[in-house]
Design a protein around this motif. Structure first.
Motif, PDB file in Angstrom:
ATOM      1  N   ASP A  19      44.239  48.266  16.258  1.00 30.16           N
ATOM      2  CA  ASP A  19      45.237  47.829  15.276  1.00 30.16           C
ATOM      3  C   ASP A  19      46.627  47.635  15.885  1.00 30.16           C
ATOM      4  O   ASP A  19      47.548  47.224  15.200  1.00 30.16           O
ATOM      5  N   LEU A  22      47.550  43.311  18.681  1.00 30.10           N
ATOM      6  CA  LEU A  22      48.299  42.090  18.368  1.00 30.10           C
ATOM      7  C   LEU A  22      49.810  42.264  18.465  1.00 30.10           C
ATOM      8  O   LEU A  22      50.545  41.278  18.435  1.00 30.10           O
ATOM      9  N   ASP A  23      50.281  43.496  18.600  1.00 28.74           N
ATOM     10  CA  ASP A  23      51.711  43.760  18.754  1.00 28.74           C
ATOM     11  C   ASP A  23      52.177  43.599  20.200  1.00 28.74           C
ATOM     12  O   ASP A  23      53.380  43.589  20.466  1.00 28.74           O
ATOM     13  N   LYS A  59      46.713  35.856  22.326  1.00 26.10           N
ATOM     14  CA  LYS A  59      46.998  36.495  21.042  1.00 26.10           C
ATOM     15  C   LYS A  59      46.151  35.864  19.928  1.00 26.10           C
ATOM     16  O   LYS A  59      45.590  36.569  19.088  1.00 26.10           O
ATOM     17  N   ALA A  60      46.052  34.535  19.927  1.00 24.55           N
ATOM     18  CA  ALA A  60      45.242  33.852  18.915  1.00 24.55           C
ATOM     19  C   ALA A  60      43.764  34.224  19.059  1.00 24.55           C
ATOM     20  O   ALA A  60      43.059  34.405  18.063  1.00 24.55           O
ATOM     21  N   ARG A 100      43.339  37.781  17.720  1.00 18.03           N
ATOM     22  CA  ARG A 100      43.444  37.746  16.258  1.00 18.03           C
ATOM     23  C   ARG A 100      42.138  37.222  15.653  1.00 18.03           C
ATOM     24  O   ARG A 100      41.583  37.809  14.721  1.00 18.03           O
ATOM     25  N   HIS A 101      41.625  36.120  16.197  1.00 19.83           N
ATOM     26  CA  HIS A 101      40.388  35.518  15.702  1.00 19.83           C
ATOM     27  C   HIS A 101      39.220  36.500  15.865  1.00 19.83           C
ATOM     28  O   HIS A 101      38.413  36.677  14.956  1.00 19.83           O
ATOM     29  N   LEU A 132      39.310  39.807  16.057  1.00 18.49           N
ATOM     30  CA  LEU A 132      39.449  40.943  15.146  1.00 18.49           C
ATOM     31  C   LEU A 132      39.152  40.551  13.700  1.00 18.49           C
ATOM     32  O   LEU A 132      38.706  41.373  12.908  1.00 18.49           O
ATOM     33  N   GLN A 133      39.373  39.280  13.359  1.00 18.03           N
ATOM     34  CA  GLN A 133      39.064  38.797  12.012  1.00 18.03           C
ATOM     35  C   GLN A 133      37.581  38.497  11.832  1.00 18.03           C
ATOM     36  O   GLN A 133      37.096  38.431  10.711  1.00 18.03           O
TER      37      GLN A 133
END
Length: 180
Positions: free
Chosen positions: A108, A111-112, A120-121, A124-125, A127-128
């Protein structure tokens, strides 16, 4: 290039680099590097080699290792292609790396971290869509979203046919339509 993101429990192994041949500032990324001459057709082998060189993890220390992303980028007239793998380690004991500092980062918080737009993208993808089996192709587009962030377009890689079906009508579009 071949890059690996390894997790253990709810943490991901990330590398903090002080800089590179392209950037003179600190940034975060996965484990990996350039494919060597004999690895161009086997990026997974390159990824396992990079993992061993940069972390000490052997192939048998990594489970559920699979290609999840192919990233494409044009930079300075060159086309860059990066194969991104994800896997899980059987333990947390890495060796220090000459490439950068290794840290286990809570998922969690990943992404920070300051990382490239595409990395980063990709994180994010991922983790989603944690359980997805697909391979995704991503590339940065010109322009930005409403927040001013460059857009990354994702396409699911799918099996294709090598030849058009009989009776297929090819619509001719002038090349100039694509070159705008």
């Amino acid at each position: 290039m071949a890059t690996a993101f390894l997790s253990n429990g709810s943490d991901m192994l990330m590398m903090k680099k002080a800089g590179s041949r392209l950037f003179d500032f600190e940034f975060w990324g996965g484990i990996g590097g350039h494919l060597e001459q004999g690895e161009l057709n086997t990026p997974m082998s390159a990824s396992y080699r990079e993992i061993k060189e940069e972390t000490g993890f052997k192939q048998e220390d990594v489970e559920h290792f699979r290609l999840r992303y192919i990233l494409l980028e044009v930079n300075g007239g060159e086309i860059w292609q990066q194969f991104v793998y994800f896997g899980e380690t059987t333990h947390r004991h890495f060796v220090p790396s000459d490439e950068g500092e290794l840290f286990w980062i809570p998922l969690d918080e990943v992404l920070d971290l300051h990382s490239s737009i595409l990395i980063k993208a990709t994180l994010r993808h991922y983790l989603q869509h944690p359980g997805a089996e697909d391979i995704w192709i991503g590339n940065v587009q010109r322009g930005t979203d409403l927040k001013g962030t460059p857009q990354v377009i994702w396409n699911r890689m799918q099996e294709t046919k090598s030849f058009e079906p009989k009776g297929f009508v090819d619509i001719k579009v002038p090349f100039s339509k694509f070159n705008t």
